[in-house]
Design a protein around this motif. Structure first.
Motif, short mmCIF file in Angstrom:
data_model
loop_
_atom_site.label_atom_id
_atom_site.label_comp_id
_atom_site.label_asym_id
_atom_site.label_seq_id
_atom_site.Cartn_x
_atom_site.Cartn_y
_atom_site.Cartn_z
N THR A 167 34.98 37.90 22.65
CA THR A 167 34.80 38.33 24.04
C THR A 167 36.18 38.44 24.66
O THR A 167 36.99 37.51 24.54
N ARG A 168 36.45 39.57 25.30
CA ARG A 168 37.77 39.80 25.91
C ARG A 168 37.62 39.76 27.43
O ARG A 168 36.75 40.42 28.00
N ILE A 169 38.49 39.00 28.08
CA ILE A 169 38.56 38.96 29.53
C ILE A 169 39.89 39.58 29.94
O ILE A 169 40.95 39.10 29.53
N THR A 170 39.83 40.65 30.73
CA THR A 170 41.04 41.31 31.22
C THR A 170 41.14 41.08 32.72
O THR A 170 40.20 41.36 33.47
N LEU A 171 42.27 40.54 33.16
CA LEU A 171 42.49 40.28 34.57
C LEU A 171 43.02 41.55 35.24
O LEU A 171 43.86 42.25 34.68
N VAL A 172 42.53 41.82 36.46
CA VAL A 172 42.91 43.02 37.19
C VAL A 172 43.35 42.60 38.59
O VAL A 172 42.63 41.88 39.29
N ASN A 173 44.51 43.06 39.01
CA ASN A 173 45.04 42.74 40.35
C ASN A 173 45.14 41.24 40.60
O ASN A 173 44.67 40.73 41.62
N SER A 174 45.77 40.55 39.68
CA SER A 174 45.91 39.09 39.80
C SER A 174 46.87 38.71 40.92
O SER A 174 47.88 39.37 41.14
N ARG A 175 46.50 37.63 41.60
CA ARG A 175 47.38 37.03 42.61
C ARG A 175 47.54 35.57 42.24
O ARG A 175 46.55 34.86 42.03
N PHE A 176 48.78 35.13 42.16
CA PHE A 176 49.08 33.76 41.75
C PHE A 176 49.48 32.93 42.95
O PHE A 176 49.95 33.44 43.96
N ASP A 177 49.26 31.60 42.83
CA ASP A 177 49.63 30.63 43.85
C ASP A 177 49.03 30.97 45.21
O ASP A 177 49.70 30.96 46.24
N VAL A 178 47.73 31.28 45.20
CA VAL A 178 47.00 31.56 46.43
C VAL A 178 46.25 30.30 46.86
O VAL A 178 45.97 29.41 46.06
N GLU A 179 45.93 30.23 48.13
CA GLU A 179 45.18 29.09 48.67
C GLU A 179 43.70 29.27 48.32
O GLU A 179 43.08 30.27 48.71
N LEU A 180 43.12 28.31 47.59
CA LEU A 180 41.70 28.35 47.22
C LEU A 180 41.06 27.04 47.65
O LEU A 180 41.47 25.96 47.20
N ASP A 181 40.05 27.13 48.50
CA ASP A 181 39.35 25.94 48.97
C ASP A 181 38.45 25.39 47.86
O ASP A 181 37.81 26.17 47.15
N ASN A 182 38.36 24.07 47.75
CA ASN A 182 37.53 23.45 46.72
C ASN A 182 36.06 23.83 46.84
O ASN A 182 35.33 23.83 45.84
N SER A 183 35.59 24.17 48.03
CA SER A 183 34.18 24.53 48.23
C SER A 183 33.82 25.82 47.47
O SER A 183 32.66 26.07 47.18
N LEU A 184 34.82 26.62 47.14
CA LEU A 184 34.58 27.84 46.37
C LEU A 184 34.00 27.53 45.00
O LEU A 184 33.32 28.34 44.40
N PHE A 185 34.24 26.31 44.53
CA PHE A 185 33.82 25.92 43.17
C PHE A 185 32.52 25.12 43.17
O PHE A 185 32.28 24.29 42.33
N GLU A 186 31.68 25.40 44.17
CA GLU A 186 30.35 24.82 44.28
C GLU A 186 29.33 25.91 43.91
O GLU A 186 29.56 27.08 44.21
N LEU A 187 28.20 25.53 43.35
CA LEU A 187 27.16 26.51 43.02
C LEU A 187 26.35 26.94 44.22
O LEU A 187 25.80 28.04 44.24
N ASP A 188 26.23 26.12 45.23
CA ASP A 188 25.35 26.44 46.36
C ASP A 188 25.85 27.56 47.25
O ASP A 188 25.10 28.14 48.00
N GLY A 189 27.13 27.94 47.12
CA GLY A 189 27.68 29.00 47.95
C GLY A 189 27.31 30.39 47.45
O GLY A 189 27.44 31.36 48.16
N GLY A 190 26.83 30.48 46.22
CA GLY A 190 26.47 31.80 45.66
C GLY A 190 27.67 32.54 45.16
O GLY A 190 28.78 32.26 45.54
N PRO A 191 27.43 33.50 44.27
CA PRO A 191 28.53 34.28 43.71
C PRO A 191 29.10 35.27 44.72
O PRO A 191 28.52 35.59 45.68
#
Length: 191
Positions: A167-191
């Motif tokens: 399986t190949r994963i290709t990243l497109v328009n990557s942004r590094f060192d961005v601010e990501l809130d921990n709540s983003l990594f919860e399942l209840d927020g939906g995709p």
């Protein structure tokens, strides 16, 4: 005499190549270890050449998220747990990050060696590929990280499972060192 000189030149060339590979691996290791966060679109290419797309977030060392567009499926890694919500059924399953490619990317300190063995290093057309295997579990699969070489930039990875399915994963328009809130990594927020 000519044969001895040729043999010495071959050994010197191999030694220089090995030194060059070691220096390159050191650079890649330092680069990967320096990534604190990453946000990108991705395209997943499966063995049967079907494609899926979505968004990808990584917040090292504990969090990873794949949100697929269609069907809206979500995979989240939080520490040692891997959570999966099926977009069609809504079913949630959970497992361990151990033995998955996420385990390597989520380490507090990214290092080659010890439990992660470098199986291959290749350069081609401004890109470098580093294939990694779990040293204590050879044959369980591998991950090949593909990076632009100058400057170093993670572009894609290939996951080969124990059955040889890639399986190949290709990243497109990557942004590094961005601010990501921990709540983003919860399942209840939906995709």
């Amino acid at each position: 005499m000519i044969t001895r000189i040729a043999a010495v030149l071959v050994l010197v060339s191999l030694s220089a190549a090995a030194d060059d590979s070691e220096a390159l691996l050191d650079r890649i290791e330092a680069y990967l270890d320096s990534i604190t966060s990453l946000e990108s679109r991705f395209v997943q290419t499966n063995q049967d050449l079907t494609h899926l797309s979505g968004s990808f977030q990584l917040k090292r060392p504990h969090f990873l998220r794949f949100a697929y567009d269609d069907p809206p499926t979500l995979i989240v890694a939080r520490g040692e747990r891997l959570l999966f919500r099926d977009g069609e059924t809504g079913e949630i399953t959970q497992g361990s990050v151990d033995g998955t490619p996420a385990q390597f990317l989520l380490r507090p300190k990214i290092r080659f060696g010890d439990d992660v063995r470098v199986a291959d290093v290749r350069r081609d057309g401004g890109f470098v590929a580093v294939t990694l295997e779990w040293a204590d579990e050879p044959g369980t699969g591998s991950i090949s990280l593909i990076l632009a070489e100058d400057p170093l930039a993670l572009e894609q990875w290939l996951v080969r499972d124990a059955q040889g399915v890639v399986t190949r994963i290709t990243l497109v328009n990557s942004r590094f060192d961005v601010e990501l809130d921990n709540s983003l990594f919860e399942l209840d927020g939906g995709p």
